[in-house]
Design a protein around this motif. Structure first.
Motif, short mmCIF file in Angstrom:
data_model
loop_
_atom_site.label_atom_id
_atom_site.label_comp_id
_atom_site.label_asym_id
_atom_site.label_seq_id
_atom_site.Cartn_x
_atom_site.Cartn_y
_atom_site.Cartn_z
N SER A 189 11.33 2.63 -2.89
CA SER A 189 11.84 1.47 -3.63
C SER A 189 10.72 0.54 -4.07
O SER A 189 10.78 -0.05 -5.16
N LYS A 190 9.68 0.40 -3.26
CA LYS A 190 8.55 -0.43 -3.66
C LYS A 190 7.73 0.23 -4.77
O LYS A 190 7.21 -0.45 -5.65
N ALA A 191 7.61 1.56 -4.73
CA ALA A 191 6.96 2.26 -5.84
C ALA A 191 7.75 2.04 -7.12
O ALA A 191 7.18 1.83 -8.20
N ALA A 192 9.08 2.10 -7.01
CA ALA A 192 9.93 1.86 -8.18
C ALA A 192 9.77 0.43 -8.69
O ALA A 192 9.72 0.18 -9.90
N ALA A 193 9.68 -0.54 -7.77
CA ALA A 193 9.47 -1.93 -8.17
C ALA A 193 8.14 -2.11 -8.87
O ALA A 193 8.01 -2.88 -9.83
N ASP A 194 7.12 -1.40 -8.41
CA ASP A 194 5.80 -1.45 -9.03
C ASP A 194 5.87 -0.90 -10.45
O ASP A 194 5.37 -1.51 -11.42
N LEU A 195 6.52 0.26 -10.60
CA LEU A 195 6.67 0.85 -11.93
C LEU A 195 7.52 -0.03 -12.84
O LEU A 195 7.24 -0.15 -14.05
N LEU A 196 8.56 -0.61 -12.28
CA LEU A 196 9.39 -1.54 -13.05
C LEU A 196 8.55 -2.70 -13.58
O LEU A 196 8.67 -3.08 -14.75
N THR A 197 7.70 -3.26 -12.72
CA THR A 197 6.86 -4.37 -13.15
C THR A 197 5.89 -3.94 -14.25
O THR A 197 5.67 -4.67 -15.23
N GLN A 198 5.32 -2.75 -14.10
CA GLN A 198 4.44 -2.25 -15.14
C GLN A 198 5.18 -2.11 -16.46
O GLN A 198 4.64 -2.44 -17.53
N SER A 199 6.40 -1.60 -16.42
CA SER A 199 7.20 -1.46 -17.63
C SER A 199 7.52 -2.82 -18.25
O SER A 199 7.43 -3.00 -19.47
N TRP A 200 7.87 -3.77 -17.40
CA TRP A 200 8.19 -5.12 -17.90
C TRP A 200 6.96 -5.75 -18.54
O TRP A 200 7.06 -6.38 -19.60
N ASP A 231 0.82 -1.20 0.00
CA ASP A 231 0.00 0.00 0.00
C ASP A 231 0.86 1.26 0.00
O ASP A 231 0.42 2.34 -0.43
N LYS A 232 2.11 1.14 0.45
CA LYS A 232 2.98 2.32 0.56
C LYS A 232 3.57 2.75 -0.77
O LYS A 232 4.39 3.68 -0.81
N VAL A 233 3.16 2.12 -1.89
CA VAL A 233 3.62 2.59 -3.19
C VAL A 233 2.96 3.91 -3.58
O VAL A 233 3.45 4.62 -4.46
#
Length: 347
Positions: A151-162, A124-126
């Protein structure tokens, strides 16, 4: 069905191992060694594993080797540095684990043809927290100030990009969950862990932020949300989607209110006490709007807040009195299914 869980030796991972095994699935995992006193060890969950691999998701080559060895049907990526206070102490390790670790898992999954579905767990903290009184929705802006949230927001965005660019790839979705409670958690700096430790000694735990509001949710409700998303991925639905897996508004209560109820359930007299130490800042108000998951997936929470707290305290009191942790897990899984937690999960 063969599942691979990264981070399976953690709190959520341990409960997910027990649940999936009880449904007849094969379960493998990739994780660091469990911390001292971890539920995974106390419940002897290694006995239920097909492959119990030890490793760090920051190591791309070893992560890929585990995927190649296991050849799973479903991957659930739980592995993370998941503590706000630890992220202040070790920002580099937090960023490397949560971002590059996620990339390593995604790339390994993309190179593993057996994978039919993948679920990436963020938090939820993304969401960029503006202390709004209504819950964040999946289309709201992502962001974060502390290293964990960012860092978790970045991981979320990374996953969306992937998801948008990787070819080939299996159907993949993202789940964002809030504060999860339940029997067996021993992770440092978590409120429920502090409360259980203090109550077991007949004491009150010092509260860092008594007025902070959190969306409290039982671990089984959270995992039911994850498994429901996987059901839909395997059915050819939900690919590329993000879902909030959080409780209803009745579970948005203060830290002090939770502390009072836990003490009452345990039978500890007296009043909560305030911590006198200096602590890094945390969000004062953070809530999720789970209606997308409810409407699109048919998932809903089964345990209201009082029941979630009661189940947590009863598990802990029973185990403190000598009950077998795995037997108590199975008993609560059975009781949860009796409330409507369907056994068709991710078949």
């Amino acid at each position: 069905m063969h599942y691979l869980i990264t981070g399976h030796t953690g709190f959520k991972g341990a409960w997910l191992v027990a649940w999936l095994h009880s449904l007849g699935h094969q379960v493998s995992g990739l994780a660091l060694d469990p911390v001292p006193g971890a539920l995974y060890s106390r419940a002897r969950l290694d006995e239920l594993m097909q492959v119990d691999a030890r490793g760090d998701v920051r190591d791309a080559a070893s992560t890929a080797r585990v995927l190649e060895r296991v050849k799973p049907d479903v991957v659930v990526h739980l592995a993370a540095q998941a503590l706000v206070r630890e992220s202040y102490r070790d920002p580099r390790g937090t960023w490397e684990t949560n971002v590059m670790g996620t990339l390593n898992v995604l790339e390994a999954v993309g190179a593993t043809p057996s994978v039919k579905a993948q679920l990436v767990i963020t938090t939820d903290k993304v969401y960029r927290n503006v202390n709004q009184i209504w819950g964040y929705r999946e289309h709201d802006a992502l962001g974060g100030d502390d290293p964990y949230s960012a860092s978790k927001a970045a991981a979320d965005l990374l996953t969306q990009s992937w998801i948008a660019t990787a070819v080939p790839r299996p159907p993949t979705a993202i789940a964002r969950a809030g504060n999860v409670i339940g029997g067996g958690d021993v992770c440092a700096d978590r409120l429920m862990v502090d409360l259980v430790t203090a109550c077991s000694r007949g004491e009150h735990a010092p509260l860092r932020f008594p007025g902070a509001v959190r969306p409290w949710q039982h671990v089984l409700d959270c995992l039911a949300g994850y498994l429901t998303i996987i059901d839909h991925l395997l059915a050819g639905e939900a690919d590329g989607q993000a879902y909030n897996i959080g409780p209803g508004a009745d579970s948005f209560v203060t830290v002090e209110s939770v502390a009072r109820e836990v003490a009452n359930l345990w039978g500890v007299p007296g009043e909560p006490v305030l911590s006198t130490e200096a602590h890094p800042g945390e969000a004062g108000l953070l809530a999720l709007d789970p209606r997308k998951a409810e409407l699109a997936l048919g998932w809903r929470n089964l345990l209201p807040l009082h029941d979630a707290l009661e189940w947590t305290v009863s598990w802990e009191k029973d185990v403190h009195s000598g009950s077998d942790p795995r037997e108590r897990m199975q008993a609560q899984l059975t009781a949860f299914r009796a409330r409507g937690g369907a056994d068709r999960r991710s078949a």
